[in-house]
Design a protein around this motif. Structure first.
Motif, PDB file in Angstrom:
ATOM      1  N   ASP A 191     -72.604  28.389 -21.375  1.00  0.00           N
ATOM      2  CA  ASP A 191     -72.040  29.527 -20.631  1.00  0.00           C
ATOM      3  C   ASP A 191     -70.554  29.731 -20.921  1.00  0.00           C
ATOM      4  O   ASP A 191     -69.807  30.206 -20.058  1.00  0.00           O
ATOM      5  CB  ASP A 191     -72.233  29.332 -19.122  1.00  0.00           C
ATOM      6  CG  ASP A 191     -73.678  29.523 -18.685  1.00  0.00           C
ATOM      7  OD1 ASP A 191     -74.404  30.263 -19.370  1.00  0.00           O
ATOM      8  OD2 ASP A 191     -74.074  28.945 -17.659  1.00  0.00           O
ATOM      9  N   ASN A 194     -68.824  33.252 -20.429  1.00  0.00           N
ATOM     10  CA  ASN A 194     -68.607  33.796 -19.087  1.00  0.00           C
ATOM     11  C   ASN A 194     -67.150  34.214 -18.877  1.00  0.00           C
ATOM     12  O   ASN A 194     -66.864  35.230 -18.239  1.00  0.00           O
ATOM     13  CB  ASN A 194     -68.994  32.738 -18.053  1.00  0.00           C
ATOM     14  CG  ASN A 194     -69.433  33.332 -16.734  1.00  0.00           C
ATOM     15  OD1 ASN A 194     -70.257  34.234 -16.710  1.00  0.00           O
ATOM     16  ND2 ASN A 194     -68.884  32.844 -15.651  1.00  0.00           N
ATOM     17  N   ILE A 225     -77.202  38.500 -20.078  1.00  0.00           N
ATOM     18  CA  ILE A 225     -76.348  37.366 -19.754  1.00  0.00           C
ATOM     19  C   ILE A 225     -77.141  36.092 -19.505  1.00  0.00           C
ATOM     20  O   ILE A 225     -76.722  35.004 -19.888  1.00  0.00           O
ATOM     21  CB  ILE A 225     -75.489  37.690 -18.501  1.00  0.00           C
ATOM     22  CG1 ILE A 225     -74.587  38.884 -18.776  1.00  0.00           C
ATOM     23  CG2 ILE A 225     -74.643  36.490 -18.091  1.00  0.00           C
ATOM     24  CD1 ILE A 225     -73.822  39.358 -17.550  1.00  0.00           C
TER      25      ILE A 225
END
Length: 257
Positions: free
Chosen positions: A83, A86, A186
């Motif tokens: 991630d 992000n 996402i």
């Protein structure tokens, strides 16, 4: 018996698939298994973040690191960094994100564990429609005014830098597969989460198994929604929780930070 440790750094993808991970990892890694996770929806690697009414410190500022210093460094350890993209939606520069990742790597090196880092889902970013980008930006990062082209350019550069970083530091780089994503650009598809974790852990050298029998549902996504990490704010009030906060018998514990 010598314990094994799995350290996971990430944001929404890990938070949503934590229950899946807890069903996959014990089948691939020796037990007893201790999981240490600095994760959370909307989590940043370097700055405090908020999601709805809950706030979390940046991963680098979490209580994970002093706990690891005091822990059993003889335990066999595996580390996952994911991630990373992000922070692009927090308008952080590629240089800043890479600096944060490098700091995490330096700290993880002290565990003498193997490290894997996932790339950016470039296929999704490249094909993302402007209306869909604006909808997700508004929903997940309401204060952001970033434009799609800027995010696309930074995502391309960040993925290249992550690959270079992995090559230079002898870290396993795991590209994100296009089929792991769907309408949501996402987050990993619900049905693909067992495959994702199986891929990550097997790439780190852990035993394989038939992950098709591992369930992944909306219920699993929400199972740990109310599980408290070591420190957070809720409606502006500070909350703390002794870790580990999840126990599965004598062979699996999970500490959240």
């Amino acid at each position: 018996m010598k314990p094994h440790r799995l350290i996971v750094l990430g944001a929404s993808n890990v938070a949503k698939s934590l229950e899946v991970l807890l069903n996959v990892a014990p089948r691939m890694m020796p037990k007893p298994l201790e999981v240490y996770a600095a994760i959370g929806r909307g989590r940043s690697y370097g700055v405090a973040s908020k999601f709805l009414f809950r706030g979390l410190p940046g991963i680098l500022e979490s209580e994970l690191w002093p706990v690891l210093k005091k822990g059993n460094n003889e335990a066999e350890t595996s580390c996952v960094i994911t991630d990373v993209g992000n922070d692009l939606l927090y308008d952080q520069s590629v240089d800043q994100i890479i600096d944060w990742v490098e700091q995490c790597i330096i700290r993880l090196r002290q565990t003498e564990g193997r490290i894997a880092i996932t790339g950016i889902p470039l296929s999704c970013v490249r094909s993302l429609a402007p209306y869909k980008f604006k909808a997700f930006r508004t929903m997940m990062f309401p204060r952001s005014r970033l434009q799609l082209q800027t995010v696309q350019e930074r995502a391309e550069a960040l993925d290249v830098r992550l690959q270079q970083l992995a090559n230079d530091d002898d870290i396993t780089f795991i590209p994100q597969k296009p089929e792991w994503y769907g309408f949501d650009p996402i987050h990993w598809k619900q049905a693909k989460r067992p495959e994702v974790w199986h891929t990550i852990l097997s790439t780190l050298g852990h035993a394989t198994f038939d992950y098709s029998r591992v369930h992944s549902s909306f219920f699993h996504s929400m199972k740990h929604w109310r599980t408290r990490p070591a420190s957070r704010t809720l409606f502006g009030f500070q909350q703390t929780q002794t870790q580990p906060s999840i126990h599965r018998g004598e062979h699996l514990t999970v500490a959240l930070y």
